[in-house]
Design an enzyme around this catalytic site. Sequence first.
Site, PDB file in Angstrom:
ATOM      1  N   ASP A 598       0.866  -1.183   0.000  1.00 23.25           N
ATOM      2  CA  ASP A 598       0.000   0.000   0.000  1.00 23.25           C
ATOM      3  C   ASP A 598       0.901   1.230   0.000  1.00 23.25           C
ATOM      4  O   ASP A 598       1.587   1.515   0.990  1.00 23.25           O
ATOM      5  CB  ASP A 598      -0.868  -0.045   1.273  1.00 23.25           C
ATOM      6  N   HIS A 599       0.890   1.935  -1.101  1.00 21.39           N
ATOM      7  CA  HIS A 599       1.833   3.052  -1.241  1.00 21.39           C
ATOM      8  C   HIS A 599       1.489   4.237  -0.333  1.00 21.39           C
ATOM      9  O   HIS A 599       2.259   5.182  -0.221  1.00 21.39           O
ATOM     10  CB  HIS A 599       1.880   3.503  -2.706  1.00 21.39           C
ATOM     11  N   ARG A 600       0.323   4.180   0.325  1.00 15.15           N
ATOM     12  CA  ARG A 600       0.024   5.240   1.290  1.00 15.15           C
ATOM     13  C   ARG A 600       0.865   5.056   2.545  1.00 15.15           C
ATOM     14  O   ARG A 600       1.214   6.011   3.216  1.00 15.15           O
ATOM     15  CB  ARG A 600      -1.466   5.200   1.678  1.00 15.15           C
TER      16      ARG A 600
END
Length: 626
Positions: A598-600
């Site tokens: 999850d690039h967040r």
Amino acid sequence: MATQMISVPDIGTDDSVEVIEICISVGDKIEAEQSIVVLESDKASMDVPSPAAGVVKSITVKVGDKVSQGSALIELESGADLAPAPESTPAPEAAPTQSEEMTVVIPEGAGDAQVIELCVKPGDQVAEGDSLIVLESDKASMEVPSPAAGTVVNFIIKQGDTSVEGAPILTLAVAGSSSQPAAPKAEPSSAATPAATGGGEQVVVVPDGAEDADVIELCVKVGDMVKEGDSLIVLETDKASMEVPSPAAGKVVSFSIKQGDKTVKGGAILTLETSGGQTAPATTKTEAPKAQAPTAPTSKAPVASSASAAVDEAAIVAASRSADVYAGPAVRKFAREMAVDLTRVKGSGDRNRITKDDVKTYVKQVMTGQQAAPGASASVGSGIPAIPAVDFSQFGEIELVKMSKIKKLTAANMSRNWLNIPHVTQFDDVDITELEAFRKSLAAEAEKRGVKMTPLPFLLKACAAALVAEPSFNVSMHSDGEHIVQKHYVNIGIAVDSPIGLVVPVLKDVDKKGLWELAAEFGEITKKARDGKLGPKDMQGGCFTISSLGAMGGTGFTPIVNAPEVAILGVSKAAMKPVWDGSTFVPRQMLPLSLSYDHRAINGGDAGRFFVYLNSILSDIRRLLL
Ligand code: CAO
């Protein structure tokens, strides 16, 4: 005890009407005002309420009988305190039935519409102006407001009935009131009035009576060719919605209002270039209908002249069908308040009309994630256009196979995770030649211990170490959008392909367990999963997931992050490959891994470090001791 014959009251017509329903049975103890029969003419259907409480001694009519005013219906035995003769039975005139009760009637001009919604029920308290029912004709939909504050005693009309001007709607108990209050102001009743500008252009203006309404839709755009009578805009007040038709054929040159504007009396709507340059007739006002009762549409409003046919109110068509949506103004207003796009709501009413309950059901489904189910509904919840349904039987033989609960849940979760998480997937090949040699050397001991030592326990152990070394992978996004939840425990889920579908049992405290313990636990939980015996607790609390297709094959895939976790490792089939050792190619057992995150929560740098660390352990398992 006294016995009285209850007969058909004044029903506003001398014609006979049909008995379509008997609501009581012989021996029934009934209350005053309780419906005893339902009568239907070609114009309306109405309940006949009992004028008094009592016991039904006999019924003198049956379904299908034709009756008229005065025809006997039932014989009622009641006490000495008999109510007076049926003063409160359906009366075509609006008149208070008792000193504190009034019958609300269908207002003038609202005949021949269908009752599509009852907005209140007996016992409800209403304020003056509250909507009582929604009527709909093929020209307009409108709400009939309460003429006074009070309590709804009983309904005389029912959903589906055709309204007859002056026919009773309901009885209202009005505190201390004895007369019908003055009728409120009539609803917008005239159409767009064109103002001649010369030169083949005319400005279409807000028709009389349509001021102070919200512009909820522009039905055309600049450049569109319109025919006389085509809808230009949709207006809505809190009581009615209506379309304003074009007064002439022509081309839309420009708009003077936009969606969301409030209309002002005589304000310009748009400029129309009329064909042939002829100007429209001079502005002709249409009189608002005389309101003698609660407001309602006036489908037969006076028409000014034949040339201004477009000004005829008959041309103001209901917004309920605009944008292919079939819903009344109250429902539209409610949908707007809930930010619901009505085109996504399935109507359950007659001819698929959308009701308030349909909107509520839709909101509930979205909130509970049911709209994220596969197919059309999955798209609906995400706000992405739905995938159109296809009739596959036109291409060949098909059968419908019911999805298991797990499959449906997986589909919903996958859609949710795929749509909510900005995924990145990184790939790497790990040299597991030494690990495999070591693993195979354990085969005899594994057999003795009754466990199977596949590459999975090694992967579990290595991932646990990497999660500790790179804590940015051991987090969840907090729902407040302000925090990240850092976990100080290491639980890892394993995706298991079971007969009932994909399940993910979770092994707890993997960092604290040895390979044998992990192999044993993994064997047990996998069996439990395949036997369909996993409980909710077995599948909760994961920090990270491993999804291995290694036993099956493939060189790589992009697994979907299992939220609220932020990363997942995909494992493909290890294969012997030639690897350059600096001077020559040597055969090495290479394991393809794919890491989705999850690039967040995780940056590429974090992922690079995690992958390098994981790689270093798997290629030299001794590093676990360090
Ligand atoms: N490369 C080569 N061989 C592998 C391997 C790999 N990566 N992983 C396992 N194998 C071998 C095992 O060593 C075993 O061989 P031996 O019997 O000769 O030792 C054989 O494949 C079968 O292994 P297994 O199936 O008994 O056990 P496993 O630990 O590999 O897998 C499990 C267990 C539950 C992960 C797997 O059965 C499964 O269900 N996988 C499906 C996962 C899935 O569907 N994920 C979703 C994909 S999309 O996200």
